[in-house]
Scaffold this motif. Structure first.
Motif, mmCIF file in Angstrom:
data_model
loop_
_atom_site.group_PDB
_atom_site.id
_atom_site.type_symbol
_atom_site.label_atom_id
_atom_site.label_comp_id
_atom_site.label_asym_id
_atom_site.label_seq_id
_atom_site.Cartn_x
_atom_site.Cartn_y
_atom_site.Cartn_z
ATOM 1 N N ILE A 203 39.755 31.135 36.132
ATOM 2 C CA ILE A 203 39.199 32.136 37.048
ATOM 3 C C ILE A 203 40.321 32.833 37.808
ATOM 4 C CG2 ILE A 203 37.808 32.466 39.120
ATOM 5 C CD1 ILE A 203 35.911 30.363 38.150
ATOM 6 N N LYS A 204 41.266 32.075 38.312
ATOM 7 C CA LYS A 204 42.342 32.653 39.114
ATOM 8 C C LYS A 204 43.192 33.624 38.293
ATOM 9 C CE LYS A 204 46.254 31.278 42.041
ATOM 10 N NZ LYS A 204 47.245 32.102 41.376
ATOM 11 N N SER B 87 42.542 35.035 35.288
ATOM 12 C CA SER B 87 41.812 36.159 34.696
ATOM 13 C C SER B 87 41.541 37.237 35.733
ATOM 14 C CB SER B 87 40.488 35.667 34.089
ATOM 15 O OG SER B 87 39.663 35.087 35.083
ATOM 16 N N THR B 88 41.318 36.823 36.977
ATOM 17 C CA THR B 88 41.114 37.809 38.046
ATOM 18 C C THR B 88 42.365 38.650 38.250
ATOM 19 O OG1 THR B 88 39.551 36.326 39.148
ATOM 20 C CG2 THR B 88 40.504 38.090 40.468
ATOM 21 N N GLU B 89 43.533 38.018 38.104
ATOM 22 C CA GLU B 89 44.792 38.741 38.282
ATOM 23 C C GLU B 89 45.161 39.564 37.049
ATOM 24 O OE1 GLU B 89 47.790 35.972 39.371
ATOM 25 O OE2 GLU B 89 46.686 35.162 41.081
ATOM 26 N N ILE C 247 43.179 41.643 35.408
ATOM 27 C CA ILE C 247 42.389 42.860 35.269
ATOM 28 C C ILE C 247 43.321 44.050 35.033
ATOM 29 C CG2 ILE C 247 40.853 44.445 36.487
ATOM 30 C CD1 ILE C 247 39.451 41.953 35.687
ATOM 31 N N GLU D 199 40.811 43.280 42.628
ATOM 32 C CA GLU D 199 40.494 41.853 42.698
ATOM 33 C C GLU D 199 38.989 41.604 42.746
ATOM 34 O OE1 GLU D 199 44.511 40.483 45.157
ATOM 35 O OE2 GLU D 199 42.515 40.267 46.055
ATOM 36 N N ASP D 200 38.208 42.625 43.092
ATOM 37 C CA ASP D 200 36.757 42.453 43.208
ATOM 38 C C ASP D 200 36.019 42.800 41.928
ATOM 39 O OD1 ASP D 200 36.886 43.729 46.588
ATOM 40 O OD2 ASP D 200 36.959 41.644 45.877
ATOM 41 N N VAL E 50 35.860 41.330 38.900
ATOM 42 C CA VAL E 50 35.133 40.201 38.315
ATOM 43 C C VAL E 50 33.903 39.866 39.143
ATOM 44 C CG1 VAL E 50 35.278 37.736 37.763
ATOM 45 C CG2 VAL E 50 37.190 39.244 37.220
ATOM 46 N N ASP E 51 34.024 39.947 40.467
ATOM 47 C CA ASP E 51 32.895 39.647 41.343
ATOM 48 C C ASP E 51 31.778 40.668 41.148
ATOM 49 O OD1 ASP E 51 32.269 38.944 44.767
ATOM 50 O OD2 ASP E 51 32.481 37.485 43.166
ATOM 51 N N LYS F 298 32.911 35.133 44.603
ATOM 52 C CA LYS F 298 34.024 35.116 45.548
ATOM 53 C C LYS F 298 33.677 34.370 46.823
ATOM 54 C CE LYS F 298 37.522 38.212 47.505
ATOM 55 N NZ LYS F 298 37.964 39.626 47.634
#
Length: 535
Positions: free
Chosen positions: A423-424, A426-428, A430, A436-437, A439-440, A460
């Motif tokens: 998760i950490k 893959s969020t970075e 993008i 950063e939002d 994925v959310d 998140k």
């Protein structure tokens, strides 16, 4: 991932942080100092430490172990707190004006489980109740001192007889206060000695040895030998009860320093060294487990007849075949550090490499632990990240404790692999523009489905992470990321998710195991993309 607020070390779990704060002196002292300034002189808890689970650097393969404190950062020693007030002890050598600063162990050690009357106190009480003098069964104090000297001097019984036959007038000249012993030879003296309270009794065991010589009938000659010994536990009990050495007993570890700044650590008695400090808690667990599993030793060797549901009596050999525990407990069971693998000897800086490491060997491990507990410094002990304890499984028959360890799916895969890494990262990962939002937002906009969990508020703001939430996220996570990042990232995450799913199979075949290996290989083939993206 929780981080130590004093040395910047990152730990896997809150329990790992607990262990770190209790075992690293510099961090322990800072923790106690800050706690006292806020809460006063009360016993602290690790719960008082603010945990930052989102903290943690991106580690490359060449980075140091994630729980190793940074060595380039100097931590100033704190002043002693009221909770652990340093005490000053005079040096044994009165000519030396040095003093000692002593800090007590902050955790649970040397606990008291009740009061008792020692054997010596019981003897004294009974003697006083019977109106006997302290030197009974001897008539006078002088007679007691004479008997003590004769027994401790090392003279033979023949010499004792010669001494006790000396004329009375000569005895008056040679013995203080003119002692007139009631015993007249060594035999009568020993009879008086036998009336004294007994210490640990002697145990005799007979063994029949078979030699390599044969008699006239061709049978190997045998000889019966006797082994006389004392119960070591009983001997230790008597030593601990002794009023002559009881005040010198140490029941918990302490840090002893020669300077007020706590930079000069003194190592003298066992309780002042790192070994006893590190032993607290681990050995108790193994001692309890040994007591619980003790019936398995005889039963596993000889077997037990048991009535079974099929209507027959079977001889069963119960053995320890599997041990189910979370990742920190696995390390506790196999006697290795929490940051090392409980089943193999992979190096700490190779945990992320696609390599097959040598499995831990029970016999070799027991040999290393035995020598380590004797105080020997072994390179193998450090290389295998072991703890100096006596494991509960050392006498269990047919037990390979390392093959007994089962995977900890929740902490190792769902939380460790998926939450803390996938998760950490893959969020970075993008694609531009960085958001950063993203994925959310994708989780919130997911189409509702009766078989899937809908994260209306995204992930998140999730405060309580559970195994069920991890699984629900894993079901849709690959679709959430589709089209938002480099294809190599997708391939890497797919390999990790496939591995997590295959690892949860209740039944495996050669094919599914091959697919499990393929998923593992796919993850490692593509993980370099995170390094290429500087993540």
């Amino acid at each position: 991932m929780p981080a130590c607020p004093y040395c910047s070390a990152y730990l896997c779990t809150a329990q790992g942080l607990n262990s770190h704060l209790l075992r690293v002196p510099a961090c322990c002292k800072q923790f106690l100092n800050i706690h006292t300034s806020i809460h006063g002189p009360t016993k602290p808890s690790v719960e008082d430490v603010p945990l930052n689970f989102d903290a943690g650097p991106d580690f490359a393969l060449e980075d140091p172990p994630f729980n190793a404190p940074f060595t380039d950062q100097e931590v100033p020693p704190p002043s002693p707190s009221p909770w652990q007030t340093p005490t000053f002890e005079d040096n044994i050598d009165d000519s030396n004006a040095d003093t000692h600063w002593v800090e007590e162990y902050p955790g649970e050690a040397g606990s008291i489980y009740g009061t008792c009357e020692t054997t010596f106190e019981t003897l004294q009480r009974k003697q006083e109740a019977a109106g006997l003098e302290p030197w009974a069964p001897f008539a006078t104090e002088a007679e007691w001192e004479l008997a003590q000297w004769l027994m401790m001097s090392g003279v033979s019984q023949a010499k004792m007889d010669s001494f006790l036959k000396l004329e009375t007038e000569l005895m008056h000249l040679k013995i203080r206060d003119g002692a007139k012993p009631t015993f007249h030879n060594a035999h009568s003296l020993l009879k008086q000695i036998d009336k004294l309270p007994r210490g640990p009794g002697w145990i005799c065991k007979s063994f029949r040895l078979t030699g390599d010589k044969q008699d006239s009938d061709g049978n190997f000659l045998t000889q019966e030998v006797e082994l006389w010994h004392q119960d070591p536990v009983t001997c230790i009990k008597e030593l601990l009860e002794s009023p002559f050495i009881g005040e010198k007993n140490a029941y918990e570890p302490t840090w002893v320093y020669r300077d007020e700044a706590h930079t000069n650590h003194e190592y003298s008695k066992t309780n002042t060294g790192e070994w006893m400090w590190e032993m607290q808690g681990y050995q108790l667990f193994h001692d309890c487990m040994k007591r619980i599993l003790e019936p398995l030793v005889k039963a596993g060797k000889e077997g037990v007849n048991m009535k079974c549901a099929d209507g027959f009596v079977h001889k069963v050999y119960p053995i320890l075949a599997a041990y189910i525990g979370d990742y920190p407990e696995q390390g506790l069971v196999v006697c290795c550090q929490e940051n090392s693998c409980p089943t193999c000897t992979v190096q700490l800086n190779k945990h992320g490499d696609p390599i097959h490491s040598v499995l831990r060997d029970p016999k070799k491990t027991l040999d290393i632990l035995k020598k380590a507990c004797q105080g020997l410094k072994l390179k193998a002990f450090e290389d295998q990240s072991l703890r100096p304890v006596k494991p509960f499984w050392r006498n269990l028959p047919h037990c390979n404790i390392f093959s007994c360890i089962t995977p900890d799916i929740l902490h190792q895969l769902h939380k460790g692999m998926f939450k803390d890494h996938i998760i950490k990262r893959s969020t970075e990962a993008i694609l531009l523009p960085k958001d950063e939002d993203e994925v959310d937002r994708r989780f919130r906009s997911m189409t509702p489905h009766p078989m899937l969990h809908h994260f209306k508020k995204g992930i998140k703001l999730t405060s309580q992470w559970t195994g069920t939430k991890y699984k629900n996220m894993e079901k849709v996570f690959l679709g959430i990321l589709a089209g938002a990042m480099d294809p190599a990232v997708i391939q890497c995450i797919r390999g990790a998710l496939d591995f997590i799913y295959y690892a949860q199979f209740k039944v495996h075949t050669d094919k599914t195991l091959a697919q499990l290996d393929a998923a593992w290989a796919a993850f490692h083939e593509n993980k370099k993309v995170f390094k290429d993206l500087a993540i």
